[in-house]
Design a protein around this motif. Sequence first.
Motif, PDB file in Angstrom:
ATOM      1  N   ALA A 291       0.846  -1.194   0.000  1.00 13.80           N
ATOM      2  CA  ALA A 291       0.000   0.000   0.000  1.00 13.80           C
ATOM      3  C   ALA A 291       0.878   1.238   0.000  1.00 13.80           C
ATOM      4  O   ALA A 291       1.935   1.268   0.597  1.00 13.80           O
ATOM      5  CB  ALA A 291      -0.913   0.008   1.217  1.00 13.80           C
ATOM      6  N   SER A 292       0.422   2.255  -0.703  1.00 10.76           N
ATOM      7  CA  SER A 292       1.214   3.485  -0.795  1.00 10.76           C
ATOM      8  C   SER A 292       0.332   4.588  -1.327  1.00 10.76           C
ATOM      9  O   SER A 292      -0.722   4.323  -1.892  1.00 10.76           O
ATOM     10  CB  SER A 292       2.377   3.236  -1.757  1.00 10.76           C
ATOM     11  N   THR A 293       0.763   5.851  -1.197  1.00 10.78           N
ATOM     12  CA  THR A 293      -0.012   6.920  -1.811  1.00 10.78           C
ATOM     13  C   THR A 293       0.169   6.872  -3.329  1.00 10.78           C
ATOM     14  O   THR A 293      -0.731   7.233  -4.063  1.00 10.78           O
ATOM     15  CB  THR A 293       0.410   8.314  -1.319  1.00 10.78           C
ATOM     16  N   ASN A 294       1.341   6.439  -3.792  1.00 12.32           N
ATOM     17  CA  ASN A 294       1.537   6.272  -5.227  1.00 12.32           C
ATOM     18  C   ASN A 294       2.379   5.020  -5.414  1.00 12.32           C
ATOM     19  O   ASN A 294       3.596   5.064  -5.398  1.00 12.32           O
ATOM     20  CB  ASN A 294       2.236   7.496  -5.810  1.00 12.32           C
ATOM     21  N   LEU A 295       1.692   3.890  -5.556  1.00 12.73           N
ATOM     22  CA  LEU A 295       2.371   2.595  -5.516  1.00 12.73           C
ATOM     23  C   LEU A 295       3.383   2.412  -6.628  1.00 12.73           C
ATOM     24  O   LEU A 295       4.494   1.943  -6.409  1.00 12.73           O
ATOM     25  CB  LEU A 295       1.316   1.488  -5.599  1.00 12.73           C
ATOM     26  N   LEU A 296       3.013   2.795  -7.861  1.00 14.00           N
ATOM     27  CA  LEU A 296       3.914   2.550  -8.989  1.00 14.00           C
ATOM     28  C   LEU A 296       5.180   3.380  -8.857  1.00 14.00           C
ATOM     29  O   LEU A 296       6.269   2.927  -9.186  1.00 14.00           O
ATOM     30  CB  LEU A 296       3.195   2.854 -10.301  1.00 14.00           C
ATOM     31  N   GLU A 297       5.038   4.593  -8.366  1.00 14.35           N
ATOM     32  CA  GLU A 297       6.200   5.451  -8.141  1.00 14.35           C
ATOM     33  C   GLU A 297       7.136   4.807  -7.119  1.00 14.35           C
ATOM     34  O   GLU A 297       8.358   4.774  -7.299  1.00 14.35           O
ATOM     35  CB  GLU A 297       5.693   6.808  -7.644  1.00 14.35           C
TER      36      GLU A 297
END
Lengths: 343, 221
Positions: A291-297
């Motif tokens: 989980a992340s605010t912008n996973l691909l980044e």
Amino acid sequence: MDDATKRLLQRLVRRIPTQILRTTLDKWGRLTAAQKQSIDFTQPKWALTERLLAVCEENEWTVKHITELEMIYVIDNPNQGMWYAFQLLDPEDDACSVELTQFKEQFKSHLSELVRPVSVKIKKHTDEAVWIRIAWGDSFSRPNHLKPTYVVHHLQTPYVFVTSLTSKQKPLLSQALVLSTRYQAIKDANLSGRKLTAIRDLLMRQYQQVFPTNYPSPLAERNQTVSNPLIEKEQAQPAANRLQMACEAFGDGVLPQLQSAVYKLETKFRDYTNKTMTEREEPFRCHVKFASTNLLESLRHCASSGIASTPVTPLLSSIPLKGRNYFVITDNGPGPSSQTHQP
Amino acid sequence: MTSDARSEKKRETETGPEGIDRIEIRLDLFTNVNWTRMSLLKPFSRLPGLNTASILLVENEEQFQQSLADALVEETAVTVNVRLAKSLPLPMKNEEGRPRIDLVVFIINLTSELSFQSAEASLKYLDPGYFLGKVCFMVTNARNASVPTERLDTVRKLAASLHCPLLFAEDQTPDGVANATERLLTILKVAAGLVPMATALYLSNLTRCTVPPDIDQPSFD
């Protein structure tokens, strides 16, 4: 003005932030100039709501009008709630020639045949997307406008994005979509996220792609922040290679914002130091969530900084490659999910 | 290879005002490593430049080293060459163009276990001659609450066993960077031989990290 309209308007005004409310009302265009002047947007929300209810009474708006307003708001601010992607399969011969009017008629008629009563509103957005708002009713009650389902479909593509759909409504919607788009089936694309724009960009590959090349020099030039000749990076070449491989796997520039990726493992436990677990017959079930605010980044940064080994493992690179963020991994390799992602 | 390494265990005697009579270098870090001599970074394999000092900053995250480098090259009294690396060994093809490295600094971010492991693994690729005052450890985020105390203790023990100084730095503010740069420059000038009457070995004896005898006792928190 009946209670349903009142309640709907109240809910809507409460939901929309004041700044956006002003622009949305202007876009809607059903307020007269005098009325617009009379509304003071610096008031607290409850006062604004009272004023708008009064205007609503004046203009004799019905539920139909309020749902128009709601639709304008959702189309301009699509990045809320959870969106799920679906993919249409096996097109018929005339699937690519379905155009807007035909789709609209067909969808409305098919859905009303399946569900009665139902309130359907279809609108075409400037960027070729068709937005559908559905308020579901059943034999006992009128359409429930407080819990509408929004569907976005790009004509001539097999992709459909849906939000706020219950499991009871899903087969009805699927049936109507399949019949009106002239495909034979619809399946869950295993992609979900909070931002419609992000999952749409990911599926339709509308972000900057990097292709393998023997001469990656343009990328290396762009990353030259060291201008002082006294400073030299010893391992500049391996760093540039890692960056190139990370960008090939995930893309360059701004990436679509996914919030999570889930891997469901149904593989046999393999640790030879632990006999009891390895001897079990049933597969070991494990749920891994990134989980992340912008996973691909974040994943791209992991690969370019060396935390994740390069070349990037297919488990991670299949997120942008296949456009999914829900995987079920069995012993025969990553396969189609046996369970669909619950909306 | 391993027998060569073991036979190199040196013992040097030096008497100075502080009365040290024996320096023993820990070479058990160099056993069980199968490498050719060429991949070791050597301290005296080439001639020094005039009024020049060269420093190698090794950091796994490659963040702090960049701001340190920008500050180090601003020194006017001496020409400072800065080399940046993520880990050792350094690529062979840079060997010709590389100046004589006077000081190797290992930057360890205490919040990351990987940072420490990478620095420890890189130690094998330095010629033992560097450990006579030409290696220094710099540690960041020591005040961070999420850092387990054992990690700092491990770094301390490592620095102490190698007779190297251990510096603490603050990498987030320009003041912190300036401070760390100043301290590194002081050690660098001595290591490059630019300070009369002071050698790297002498300085490292004064500044080397020591562990308190009760380091393995639980601390009161």
